[in-house]
Enzyme design. Structure first.
Site, PDB file in Angstrom:
ATOM      1  N   ASP A 158       0.821  -1.228   0.000  1.00 52.63           N
ATOM      2  CA  ASP A 158       0.000   0.000   0.000  1.00 52.63           C
ATOM      3  C   ASP A 158       0.850   1.272   0.000  1.00 52.63           C
ATOM      4  O   ASP A 158       0.328   2.374   0.099  1.00 52.63           O
ATOM      5  CB  ASP A 158      -0.945   0.006   1.213  1.00 52.63           C
ATOM      6  CG  ASP A 158      -0.183  -0.005   2.530  1.00 52.63           C
ATOM      7  OD1 ASP A 158       1.071  -0.079   2.502  1.00 52.63           O
ATOM      8  OD2 ASP A 158      -0.837   0.071   3.587  1.00 52.63           O
ATOM      9  N   GLU A 206       3.279   2.076   2.246  1.00 54.60           N
ATOM     10  CA  GLU A 206       3.859   2.479   3.541  1.00 54.60           C
ATOM     11  C   GLU A 206       5.304   2.016   3.644  1.00 54.60           C
ATOM     12  O   GLU A 206       5.697   1.001   3.065  1.00 54.60           O
ATOM     13  CB  GLU A 206       3.019   1.893   4.693  1.00 54.60           C
ATOM     14  CG  GLU A 206       1.664   2.572   4.789  1.00 54.60           C
ATOM     15  CD  GLU A 206       0.792   2.011   5.905  1.00 54.60           C
ATOM     16  OE1 GLU A 206       1.229   1.070   6.604  1.00 54.60           O
ATOM     17  OE2 GLU A 206      -0.339   2.514   6.050  1.00 54.60           O
ATOM     18  N   GLN A 217      10.461  28.412   5.001  1.00 56.04           N
ATOM     19  CA  GLN A 217       9.224  28.763   5.720  1.00 56.04           C
ATOM     20  C   GLN A 217       9.544  28.837   7.209  1.00 56.04           C
ATOM     21  O   GLN A 217       9.126  28.009   8.003  1.00 56.04           O
ATOM     22  CB  GLN A 217       8.153  27.728   5.418  1.00 56.04           C
ATOM     23  CG  GLN A 217       7.722  27.799   3.950  1.00 56.04           C
ATOM     24  CD  GLN A 217       6.770  26.701   3.582  1.00 56.04           C
ATOM     25  OE1 GLN A 217       5.749  26.542   4.215  1.00 56.04           O
ATOM     26  NE2 GLN A 217       7.124  25.925   2.578  1.00 56.04           N
ATOM     27  N   LYS A 220      16.778  41.675  -4.942  1.00 59.06           N
ATOM     28  CA  LYS A 220      15.816  40.787  -5.629  1.00 59.06           C
ATOM     29  C   LYS A 220      14.405  40.979  -5.089  1.00 59.06           C
ATOM     30  O   LYS A 220      14.210  41.045  -3.890  1.00 59.06           O
ATOM     31  CB  LYS A 220      16.260  39.335  -5.423  1.00 59.06           C
ATOM     32  CG  LYS A 220      15.309  38.296  -5.971  1.00 59.06           C
ATOM     33  CD  LYS A 220      15.905  36.908  -5.898  1.00 59.06           C
ATOM     34  CE  LYS A 220      15.514  36.187  -4.636  1.00 59.06           C
ATOM     35  NZ  LYS A 220      16.012  34.808  -4.589  1.00 59.06           N
ATOM     36  N   GLY A 231      15.288  30.415 -11.318  1.00 59.54           N
ATOM     37  CA  GLY A 231      14.719  31.702 -11.748  1.00 59.54           C
ATOM     38  C   GLY A 231      15.561  32.892 -11.284  1.00 59.54           C
ATOM     39  O   GLY A 231      15.838  33.807 -12.072  1.00 59.54           O
TER      40      GLY A 231
HETATM   41  C1  R5P Z   1      15.850  32.393  -1.393  1.00 60.41           C
HETATM   42  O1  R5P Z   1      15.837  33.225  -0.508  1.00 60.41           O
HETATM   43  C2  R5P Z   1      17.027  31.476  -1.612  1.00 60.41           C
HETATM   44  O2  R5P Z   1      18.199  31.946  -1.015  1.00 60.41           O
HETATM   45  C3  R5P Z   1      17.270  31.252  -3.092  1.00 60.41           C
HETATM   46  O3  R5P Z   1      17.680  32.481  -3.670  1.00 60.41           O
HETATM   47  C4  R5P Z   1      16.023  30.777  -3.767  1.00 60.41           C
HETATM   48  O4  R5P Z   1      15.502  29.665  -3.104  1.00 60.41           O
HETATM   49  C5  R5P Z   1      16.323  30.406  -5.205  1.00 60.41           C
HETATM   50  O5  R5P Z   1      15.126  30.001  -5.797  1.00 60.41           O
HETATM   51  P1  R5P Z   1      14.984  29.929  -7.365  1.00 60.41           P
HETATM   52  O6  R5P Z   1      16.173  29.164  -7.889  1.00 60.41           O
HETATM   53  O7  R5P Z   1      13.683  29.214  -7.565  1.00 60.41           O
HETATM   54  O8  R5P Z   1      14.950  31.322  -7.880  1.00 60.41           O
END
Ligand code: R5P
Length: 294
Positions: free
Chosen positions: A36, A38, A96, A190, A223
């Site tokens: 299942d 687990e 988080q 950023k 990104g």
């Molecule tokens: C964010 O504060 C981290 O230090 C990285 O800059 C972030 O997690 C990079 O995320 P991504 O590659 O998706 O832009």
């Protein structure tokens, strides 16, 4: 002193390297899935009275790796280990670390509290924010892998580069690497405008004809770095190299970075990946040797 390494499924090569560095046993862990789905786990080593380190990053698949870590910690403790250290080279959910909007879960805290329930000590590397250590009820320490990154570039022969972090949060990393390589350093401003989408503001340093090393703690979608590359090229940067500590890199993130113009991409093996050319085994081994045992 730790005398047994137990590897979770996310860090098997690193665990072997740590056991070699410390010249101690690497336990065999039988693992599988019930029909299942687990998890089944069994640690096939004598544990009673020993000081054990369990090595497991809570990288993708985060919840599953976390559950495996907690289950291993509970098993080792119940089998009578004298002391158990949770070594989590990459601490997932680290971004988080507070509630950014009302009602949001602070998942870093939840994980820290769960690890504290079963482990006696906690070790990690370059947490997204060091304040995460305060969520632990046990001795919790954080190491820095920048010396290993600096060694990589020294061996590689990169000189006279400018070290740039793609945001203010990672500016301390750029400063640390810059000082070690005796290079100029700076950070970019950023602003996140959506998942995987960011807007980046220019650096104050004159980059015309210079090599740039972009250094960040995590590369996730790529990104942030690919936006930074566009901007740095506009500012005259010649070759752009990129280093990160934790190469999360889902899906086509590596291709995204190379097609954006990055000429060299390196990360550590806190998360095994196609660019994990730098090992953190020595750093973790030193930390394991340095922790005091009651
Ligand atoms: C964010 O504060 C981290 O230090 C990285 O800059 C972030 O997690 C990079 O995320 P991504 O590659 O998706 O832009």
């Amino acid at each position: 002193m730790v005398d047994l390494i137990v590897s979770g499924s996310s860090c098997q090569v690193l665990s072997k390297e740590i056991s070699d560095e410390l010249n101690i046993e690497l336990a065999m862990v039988e693992s599988g899935r019930f029909p299942d789905g687990e998890l089944y786990l069994r640690v096939d080593s004598d544990i009673k009275g020993r000081d054990v380190a369990i090595v497991q990053s809570t990288s993708k698949h985060q919840d599953s790796n976390l559950f495996e870590l907690l289950s291993l910690l509970e098993t080792i403790k119940r089998e009578g280990a004298r002391e158990v250290t949770a070594v989590v080279p990459y601490f997932g959910y680290g971004r988080q670390d507070r509630s950014f909007a009302q009602g949001e879960a602070v998942t870093s805290r939840v994980i820290a509290e769960l690890i504290s329930k079963y482990a006696d000590k906690f070790i990690s590397l370059n947490l997204h924010k060091s304040t995460i250590l305060d969520f632990f009820d046990i001795e919790a320490i954080e190491g820095d892998v920048t010396p290993a990154i600096a060694e990589y570039y020294s061996t590689f022969g990169v000189k006279d580069a400018v070290i740039i972090s793609p945001d203010k949060g990672a500016s301390g990393l750029a400063k640390n690497l810059g000082k070690r390589l005796k290079c100029e350093y700076d950070y970019l401003e950023k602003k996140r405008i959506g998942p995987g989408r960011v807007k980046i503001m220019p650096s104050n340093i004159n980059l015309k004809g210079k090599n740039v090393i972009i250094y960040d703690d995590i590369i996730d979608s790529g990104g942030s770095i690919s936006e930074a590359v566009k901007l740095l090229h506009k500012q005259g940067a010649e070759n752009i190299l990129t280093a990160c500590i934790h190469p999360v890199l889902p899906n086509n993130a590596i291709t995204r970075l190379f097609t954006s113009g990055v000429v060299d991409l390196v990360g550590t093996n806190t998360i095994p990946s196609q660019i994990s050319f730098i090992t953190v085994a020595e750093i973790i081994s030193k930390m394991l040797k340095s922790i005091t045992h009651d």
